[in-house]
Enzyme design. Structure first.
Site, PDB file in Angstrom:
ATOM      1  N   GLU A 306      21.158  39.329  34.273  1.00 38.66           N
ATOM      2  CA  GLU A 306      22.580  39.300  33.557  1.00 38.66           C
ATOM      3  C   GLU A 306      22.339  39.344  32.143  1.00 38.66           C
ATOM      4  O   GLU A 306      22.887  38.474  31.420  1.00 38.66           O
ATOM      5  CB  GLU A 306      23.421  38.080  33.918  1.00 38.66           C
ATOM      6  CG  GLU A 306      23.615  38.247  35.457  1.00 38.66           C
ATOM      7  CD  GLU A 306      24.589  37.090  36.008  1.00 38.66           C
ATOM      8  OE1 GLU A 306      25.241  37.109  36.950  1.00 38.66           O
ATOM      9  OE2 GLU A 306      24.628  35.975  35.565  1.00 38.66           O
ATOM     10  N   ASP A 385      25.664  34.091  45.321  1.00 39.48           N
ATOM     11  CA  ASP A 385      25.889  33.538  44.157  1.00 39.48           C
ATOM     12  C   ASP A 385      26.857  32.224  44.626  1.00 39.48           C
ATOM     13  O   ASP A 385      28.034  32.481  44.316  1.00 39.48           O
ATOM     14  CB  ASP A 385      26.742  34.342  43.045  1.00 39.48           C
ATOM     15  CG  ASP A 385      26.684  33.771  41.987  1.00 39.48           C
ATOM     16  OD1 ASP A 385      26.016  32.711  41.563  1.00 39.48           O
ATOM     17  OD2 ASP A 385      27.191  34.217  40.956  1.00 39.48           O
ATOM     18  N   GLU A 413      32.652  26.876  41.233  1.00 38.62           N
ATOM     19  CA  GLU A 413      33.027  28.296  40.541  1.00 38.62           C
ATOM     20  C   GLU A 413      33.653  29.030  41.750  1.00 38.62           C
ATOM     21  O   GLU A 413      34.730  29.705  41.367  1.00 38.62           O
ATOM     22  CB  GLU A 413      31.760  29.129  40.238  1.00 38.62           C
ATOM     23  CG  GLU A 413      31.960  30.283  39.574  1.00 38.62           C
ATOM     24  CD  GLU A 413      30.456  30.782  39.196  1.00 38.62           C
ATOM     25  OE1 GLU A 413      30.693  32.059  38.883  1.00 38.62           O
ATOM     26  OE2 GLU A 413      29.552  30.304  39.406  1.00 38.62           O
TER      27      GLU A 413
END
Length: 699
Positions: A306, A385, A413
């Protein structure tokens, strides 16, 4: 309420402690024990603290016991430096001089013994640790027993943590923001400076130590320009100050570092891990850091993922990159935590042979045995993730010669961002109990990461923290249970979800039977409820891009739509089989590879994670995939509404602040679940052209 004039002279921590006492205290409530018979019994044991030895950590144990006893029993225990004939005796190592029969050989470094010893002459409870940290953990354990109203007459407890490293990763930035933070701003930083609310950091250390956490990295794994300076002489004194607070509670401090620090702050033109100048720079930097923090834990590194810099830039692999840092830390017994969350975020996601789930294994498995002994690979629990449901990462157990640790995400998240109730302990239990078959049956993930399966030198469990500077720490009061549960599971993965839940409720809300019954049911069912109205059968994602809150069936980063479920008018799911798909299933050991490869043996809850199937495919439950999607999304809404109904029964049993806070969150969740239901069901109704068998309204 404190007046505005008084507020000026008080820091925010003091105000929170006064005005939001129950919310702020979390599970360290230490409420007055109203049962007189029980209180009088406890007073017999707790009237004196006999502390053998003196250190920062022992002082913390003494301070915590004094606070807890005075709050719960209304007495101030007498403090002694020699063992008296009654009371609590705190001692580390062999300093008890045969006062109690304690076999230190059965204790590991952080282990402890709690033992009641009664004779004609004395009545004592010994809190004995192999080290000073063990004494502190024993003190918190005893206070937990008091809060739970347990009998102290015949205690004979031997406790050893199963995991060597029990850690939290703060994703805090120095501007005060927290990446994936859902409970206010950072307690560590504000306006690119360290916070002066050191009491708040100490209270956080207390919470962590009470559940056995012994390590913390205090800045985001995505290390930006300002945070890169944390390893400079400008900021190291402040880092050392924070480390001192955690040290007193047996917690070692780590820092996330920028792999390109040699360029950004070192005036070098390269960060090539094989360059002699780069190697020397990091060796000098390590020596400087340890001059400020002698017990510094080491570096946490996110590299080559990323857009973060890393060894790939220079044609080097992860082992070469990690080993360079490991060599710099080796003289000081420091370790490198090297994250395995590595994938090419710029690849063509529309190519069905491209599979992000394969990335970590493909990158790291070939490097087994090439990492230095003070490197630990930090592996996310799943290959994607932190989804509400995904396969367990096949990397666990796949690298016999490389230290591994497990990474969870306590911050929610993808599981409601602490606006929805989603208790993650049941999910974590499933992951820890997952059998990898790395050395045959009985090779569970928990045995890989506790180091016992392959005799790793370093191993453990870490997680992304869920706290901020909100007065209740976690935004949603019930989300405190996730932080508590993470610590307890990390200490002992064999604890049941029910045991951990009951402990947390008793310490947080007291002994009321109805509270225990209803809150336990709410917590233990909440993961299933959230899964029902969000992403079905392991398909994952379906969230709005970037901020990851709210339904968006085709949405995810990198402007490529629908590539996490590949839904078309015929069917849905990602084909990860060897026979016709990406081959991801082959990364598991044979027993699991065969199970996932076969449509008939693949568990329904992960069906769409491993297979692309028609909407009319019949599940083991007897319903079709499309009908399962409809049914669960309607059920999820009903059950989210049921959370409100259950909580509403506790209005007169819980203080008004926590009651109203939780009620507001549950009402938002129920409303939001309807939005999820309508968007998901409508999408698949239109995509498939298949009606709901029950003719319910689909928008």
């Amino acid at each position: 309420m404190v007046s505005s004039i008084e507020n000026i002279s008080k820091n925010i921590t003091d105000i929170y402690k006064e005005e939001h006492k129950e919310s702020y205290a979390a599970w360290l409530q230490y409420k007055n024990i109203e049962n007189n018979e029980l209180a009088n019994e406890y007073k017999q044991w707790c009237s004196s603290l006999n502390v053998l030895g003196n250190s920062l950590v022992i002082e913390s144990a003494k301070k915590e016991l004094s606070l807890g006893i005075s709050s719960m029993l209304g007495i101030q225990p007498e403090l002694n430096s020699e063992p008296k004939q009654s009371g609590l005796v705190l001692a580390a190592g062999n300093s008890i001089d045969n006062l109690v029969d304690a076999d230190f050989g059965q204790l590991n470094e952080d282990g402890y013994i709690i033992k009641t010893v009664t004779t004609d002459e004395s009545n004592r409870i010994f809190l004995v640790g192999k080290t000073e940290s063990g004494v502190l953990y024993a003190a918190f354990h005893l206070l937990r027993l008091l809060q739970e109203g347990k009998n102290l007459q015949k205690l004979d407890i031997v406790e050893n943590p199963k995991n060597q490293l029990r850690m939290l990763n703060q994703w805090d930035n120095m501007d005060g923001g927290i990446e994936r933070g859902y409970a206010g701003n950072s307690i560590f930083y504000k306006d690119n400076q360290f916070s002066d609310e050191l009491n708040r950091i100490e209270d956080y250390a207390r919470l962590l130590s009470s559940v056995g956490i012994n390590g913390i990295s205090i800045n985001n794994v995505n290390v930006h320009q300002v945070e890169t300076n944390l390893i400079t002489s400008d900021l190291l004194p402040k880092v050392a100050e924070v480390a001192g607070i955690f040290r007193a509670y047996g917690i070692t401090t780590f820092l996330s570092v920028n792999y390109a620090s040699t360029i950004q702050i070192g005036n070098l033109s390269t960060a090539d891990p094989l360059d002699p100048e780069v190697k020397q720079w990091w060796k000098d930097k390590a020596e400087e850091i340890y001059s400020y923090i002698p017990d510094f834990g080491g570096f946490l590194v996110k590299a080559d993922s990323e857009h973060r810099p890393g060894p790939f830039t220079y044609g080097r692999n992860h082992a070469e990159g990690a080993n360079m840092l490991a060599e710099a830390l080796q003289p000081f017994n420091g370790i490198v935590l090297w994250r395995c969350f590595v994938y090419n975020c710029l690849q063509d996601w529309r190519d069905r042979s491209t599979d992000r789930a394969r990335a970590a294994y493909d990158h790291f498995k070939p490097l087994d045995g090439q990492f230095h002994s003070n490197v630990i690979l930090q592996i996310k629990n799943g290959p994607m993730d932190f989804q509400v449901r995904e396969g367990v990462s096949p990397l666990f157990g796949a690298m016999e010669n490389t230290n591994q640790m497990l990474e969870f995400q306590v911050t929610q998240e993808y599981t409601g961002q602490q606006r929805h109730l989603c208790y993650l302990v049941p999910q974590w239990k499933e992951i820890l109990d997952f059998d990898t078959y790395a050395k045959g049956k009985g090779s569970e993930v928990k045995k890989v990461v506790d180091g016992s399966l392959f005799q790793y030198k370093y191993s453990g469990i870490t997680a992304v923290s869920n706290i901020g500077n909100d007065y209740n720490w976690t935004g949603h009061t019930l989300a405190q249970a996730n932080l508590y549960g993470f610590g307890r599971l990390t200490w002992n993965p064999d604890l049941s979800a029910e045991t951990i839940t009951d402990e947390w409720i008793a310490q947080t809300f007291g002994q009321d039977e109805l509270i225990n019954e209803l809150v336990s049911k709410m917590l233990l069912e909440s993961w299933s409820i959230y899964e029902k109205y969000t992403s079905p059968l392991g398909v994952g994602w379906m969230v709005n891009p970037h901020h990851h809150y709210g339904p968006n069936v085709d949405g995810y980063e990198y402007d490529v739509w629908g590539t996490y479920h590949f839904a078309d008018w015929k069917g849905i799911g990602v084909d990860r089989t060897v026979k016709t798909g990406t081959g991801y299933s082959s990364q598991y050991f044979k027993e699991n590879a065969d199970m996932y490869e076969n449509l008939e043996t693949c568990p329904d809850e992960l069906l769409l994670f491993f297979h692309h199937v028609p909407y009319t495919h019949t599940l083991k439950s007897g319903v079709t995939v499309i009908q399962h999607i409809y049914n669960t999304h309607f059920e999820g809404v009903e059950e989210a509404q049921g959370l409100i109904e259950a909580w509403s029964q506790l209005k007169d049993k819980i203080d008004s602040e926590r009651y109203e806070d939780v009620l507001a969150r549950l009402q938002e969740q129920a409303n939001h679940s309807m939005k999820w239901r309508d968007i998901i069901n409508t999408y698949f109704n239109r995509k498939s052209g298949i009606k709901d068998e029950q003719n319910r309204k689909i928008y």
